[in-house]
Write an enzyme that holds these catalytic residues in place. Sequence first.
Site, PDB file in Angstrom:
ATOM      1  N   ARG A 100      -5.825   8.325  -9.323  1.00 37.75           N
ATOM      2  CA  ARG A 100      -6.982   8.664  -8.333  1.00 37.75           C
ATOM      3  C   ARG A 100      -7.843   9.841  -9.088  1.00 37.75           C
ATOM      4  O   ARG A 100      -7.350  10.519  -9.913  1.00 37.75           O
ATOM      5  CB  ARG A 100      -6.519   8.999  -7.008  1.00 37.75           C
ATOM      6  CG  ARG A 100      -5.958   7.848  -6.242  1.00 37.75           C
ATOM      7  CD  ARG A 100      -5.790   8.005  -4.819  1.00 37.75           C
ATOM      8  NE  ARG A 100      -5.573   6.728  -4.423  1.00 37.75           N
ATOM      9  CZ  ARG A 100      -5.432   6.601  -2.909  1.00 37.75           C
ATOM     10  NH1 ARG A 100      -5.782   7.468  -2.039  1.00 37.75           N
ATOM     11  NH2 ARG A 100      -5.086   5.232  -2.448  1.00 37.75           N
TER      12      ARG A 100
ATOM     13  N   SER B 214       3.804  -2.473  -2.159  1.00 36.75           N
ATOM     14  CA  SER B 214       2.892  -1.607  -3.234  1.00 36.75           C
ATOM     15  C   SER B 214       4.164  -0.927  -3.961  1.00 36.75           C
ATOM     16  O   SER B 214       3.916   0.324  -4.098  1.00 36.75           O
ATOM     17  CB  SER B 214       2.210  -0.718  -2.416  1.00 36.75           C
ATOM     18  OG  SER B 214       1.005  -1.365  -2.120  1.00 36.75           O
TER      19      SER B 214
ATOM     20  N   ASP C   8      -0.499   4.277   4.974  1.00 34.38           N
ATOM     21  CA  ASP C   8      -1.943   3.682   4.178  1.00 34.38           C
ATOM     22  C   ASP C   8      -3.041   3.922   5.360  1.00 34.38           C
ATOM     23  O   ASP C   8      -2.731   3.606   6.532  1.00 34.38           O
ATOM     24  CB  ASP C   8      -1.559   2.336   3.916  1.00 34.38           C
ATOM     25  CG  ASP C   8      -2.753   1.869   2.939  1.00 34.38           C
ATOM     26  OD1 ASP C   8      -3.489   2.908   2.406  1.00 34.38           O
ATOM     27  OD2 ASP C   8      -2.883   0.693   2.856  1.00 34.38           O
ATOM     28  N   GLY C   9      -4.052   4.135   4.893  1.00 30.97           N
ATOM     29  CA  GLY C   9      -5.339   4.375   5.653  1.00 30.97           C
ATOM     30  C   GLY C   9      -6.047   5.674   6.018  1.00 30.97           C
ATOM     31  O   GLY C   9      -7.090   5.606   6.674  1.00 30.97           O
TER      32      GLY C   9
ATOM     33  N   ASN D 249      -0.866   6.301  -7.473  1.00 33.48           N
ATOM     34  CA  ASN D 249      -1.851   7.186  -6.957  1.00 33.48           C
ATOM     35  C   ASN D 249      -2.388   8.073  -7.791  1.00 33.48           C
ATOM     36  O   ASN D 249      -3.199   8.670  -7.758  1.00 33.48           O
ATOM     37  CB  ASN D 249      -1.401   7.548  -5.818  1.00 33.48           C
ATOM     38  CG  ASN D 249      -1.143   6.903  -4.444  1.00 33.48           C
ATOM     39  OD1 ASN D 249      -0.144   7.121  -3.634  1.00 33.48           O
ATOM     40  ND2 ASN D 249      -1.946   5.909  -4.342  1.00 33.48           N
TER      41      ASN D 249
ATOM     42  N   ARG E  50       4.454  -0.676   7.430  1.00 33.67           N
ATOM     43  CA  ARG E  50       3.223  -0.299   6.343  1.00 33.67           C
ATOM     44  C   ARG E  50       2.171  -0.232   7.799  1.00 33.67           C
ATOM     45  O   ARG E  50       1.675  -1.176   8.587  1.00 33.67           O
ATOM     46  CB  ARG E  50       3.008  -1.261   5.485  1.00 33.67           C
ATOM     47  CG  ARG E  50       1.697  -0.635   4.859  1.00 33.67           C
ATOM     48  CD  ARG E  50       1.224  -1.914   3.636  1.00 33.67           C
ATOM     49  NE  ARG E  50       0.219  -1.374   2.767  1.00 33.67           N
ATOM     50  CZ  ARG E  50       0.060  -1.091   1.545  1.00 33.67           C
ATOM     51  NH1 ARG E  50       1.398  -1.465   0.876  1.00 33.67           N
ATOM     52  NH2 ARG E  50      -1.088  -0.575   0.957  1.00 33.67           N
TER      53      ARG E  50
ATOM     54  N   TRP F 162      -9.817   6.068   7.504  1.00 34.41           N
ATOM     55  CA  TRP F 162      -9.826   6.827   8.802  1.00 34.41           C
ATOM     56  C   TRP F 162     -10.992   7.899   8.328  1.00 34.41           C
ATOM     57  O   TRP F 162     -11.703   8.284   9.641  1.00 34.41           O
ATOM     58  CB  TRP F 162      -8.580   7.388   8.890  1.00 34.41           C
ATOM     59  CG  TRP F 162      -8.472   8.427  10.070  1.00 34.41           C
ATOM     60  CD1 TRP F 162      -7.991   8.101  11.412  1.00 34.41           C
ATOM     61  CD2 TRP F 162      -8.803   9.597  10.281  1.00 34.41           C
ATOM     62  NE1 TRP F 162      -8.065   9.004  12.305  1.00 34.41           N
ATOM     63  CE2 TRP F 162      -8.498  10.031  11.505  1.00 34.41           C
ATOM     64  CE3 TRP F 162      -9.382  10.416   9.424  1.00 34.41           C
ATOM     65  CZ2 TRP F 162      -8.721  11.250  11.944  1.00 34.41           C
ATOM     66  CZ3 TRP F 162      -9.364  12.073  10.012  1.00 34.41           C
ATOM     67  CH2 TRP F 162      -9.129  12.306  11.235  1.00 34.41           C
TER      68      TRP F 162
ATOM     69  N   ARG G 102       1.708  -5.709   2.077  1.00 32.29           N
ATOM     70  CA  ARG G 102       2.735  -5.496   1.019  1.00 32.29           C
ATOM     71  C   ARG G 102       3.368  -4.379   0.834  1.00 32.29           C
ATOM     72  O   ARG G 102       3.033  -3.496   1.451  1.00 32.29           O
ATOM     73  CB  ARG G 102       1.456  -5.744  -0.230  1.00 32.29           C
ATOM     74  CG  ARG G 102       0.342  -4.762  -0.483  1.00 32.29           C
ATOM     75  CD  ARG G 102      -0.279  -4.816  -1.571  1.00 32.29           C
ATOM     76  NE  ARG G 102      -1.632  -4.080  -1.456  1.00 32.29           N
ATOM     77  CZ  ARG G 102      -2.854  -4.448  -1.193  1.00 32.29           C
ATOM     78  NH1 ARG G 102      -3.130  -5.745  -0.972  1.00 32.29           N
ATOM     79  NH2 ARG G 102      -3.845  -3.638  -1.320  1.00 32.29           N
TER      80      ARG G 102
HETATM   81  C1  FPP Z   1      -2.930   6.136   1.462  1.00 35.25           C
HETATM   82  O1  FPP Z   1      -4.097   6.289   2.010  1.00 35.25           O
HETATM   83  C2  FPP Z   1      -2.302   7.660   1.569  1.00 35.25           C
HETATM   84  C3  FPP Z   1      -2.035   8.425   0.515  1.00 35.25           C
HETATM   85  C4  FPP Z   1      -2.366   8.140  -0.722  1.00 35.25           C
HETATM   86  C5  FPP Z   1      -1.522   9.605   0.699  1.00 35.25           C
HETATM   87  C6  FPP Z   1      -0.787   9.949   1.694  1.00 35.25           C
HETATM   88  C7  FPP Z   1      -0.368  11.416   1.984  1.00 35.25           C
HETATM   89  C8  FPP Z   1      -0.152  12.131   3.256  1.00 35.25           C
HETATM   90  C9  FPP Z   1      -0.280  11.419   4.450  1.00 35.25           C
HETATM   91  C10 FPP Z   1       0.063  13.427   3.200  1.00 35.25           C
HETATM   92  C11 FPP Z   1       1.109  13.707   2.523  1.00 35.25           C
HETATM   93  C12 FPP Z   1       1.229  15.341   2.550  1.00 35.25           C
HETATM   94  C13 FPP Z   1       2.597  15.758   2.221  1.00 35.25           C
HETATM   95  C14 FPP Z   1       2.794  17.172   2.417  1.00 35.25           C
HETATM   96  C15 FPP Z   1       3.753  15.105   1.475  1.00 35.25           C
HETATM   97  P1  FPP Z   1      -5.367   5.861   1.264  1.00 35.25           P
HETATM   98  O2  FPP Z   1      -5.792   7.109   0.777  1.00 35.25           O
HETATM   99  O3  FPP Z   1      -4.985   4.935   0.134  1.00 35.25           O
HETATM  100  O4  FPP Z   1      -6.244   5.279   2.285  1.00 35.25           O
HETATM  101  P2  FPP Z   1      -7.296   4.023   2.246  1.00 35.25           P
HETATM  102  O5  FPP Z   1      -6.411   2.718   1.861  1.00 35.25           O
HETATM  103  O6  FPP Z   1      -7.680   3.815   3.627  1.00 35.25           O
HETATM  104  O7  FPP Z   1      -8.163   4.519   0.981  1.00 35.25           O
END
Ligand code: FPP
Length: 231
Positions: free
Chosen positions: A69, A187, A18-19, A66, A179, A23, A185
């Site tokens: 989104r 999730s 997450d994050g 997700n 996490r 970032w 959490r």
């Molecule tokens: C959550 O961060 C992350 C995701 C929904 C996607 C995670 C995916 C990757 C790390 C790449 C996966 C790649 C492959 C090839 C499987 P967020 O977007 O919810 O972050 P935020 O909470 O800061 O908005």
Amino acid sequence: MAESGIKGIPRHVAIIMDGNGRWAKKRLLPRSAGHNAGMNRMIGLSERAKQIGIKYLTVYALSTENLSRSQDELEGLYALIKKYFSKNVDRLIDGGAALRIIGDLTLLPYDVRKVVEDGVARSPKDAQFTFCIALAYGARREIAEACREVVGKGLPVTEQTLSANMYTGDMPDPDLIIRTGGEVRLSNFLLWQAAYAELYFSDVLFPDFSDECLDDAVAEFSRRTRRFGKV
Ligand code: FPP
């Protein structure tokens, strides 16, 4: 108990990545740049996990939630997944690792599903290290599906039959669930399998979760006493 064989190293580690969005936002970049950085970190962590003797690494890359989104963000994630499978999977497999997917791939576009299934099909059956990616994954959906399977096969509904019919049926339960990104959490991640997992929460945003951060989480795991409900 469920250690890798190397003392204190968990056999199965699972990560909620997450994050990425935050970032990117901190750098005034689009969310897609955060996911790209997250993917690179995911590759680095899978190499580190293998190196330190973890046998199974599961990452939560896309939840069923997700999938609601924006189309734009989802298309970016699908493109990343396809890029990962076409560029990285052969290297992983050549290094003796196996790739696994958990989740309901029917929820993904056909081209993504096809690339993912091809990568899994090329994996060795007797790997020393398994990299498992949760895609279109939701724990409640998994549990409901396992119940339907067990009943459909005419089996008694027991902890053993349900465990065996989860997506993770042939994998050990996670010993350590990490996490990143500051939220505390699960999730809808591995809810059945998390029964006795140690939980580790880090404020570090996923693209910044370095190999040293993984080492710290593993060191913390090895200091904890796991009693599995006993005294
Ligand atoms: C959550 O961060 C992350 C995701 C929904 C996607 C995670 C995916 C990757 C790390 C790449 C996966 C790649 C492959 C090839 C499987 P967020 O977007 O919810 O972050 P935020 O909470 O800061 O908005």
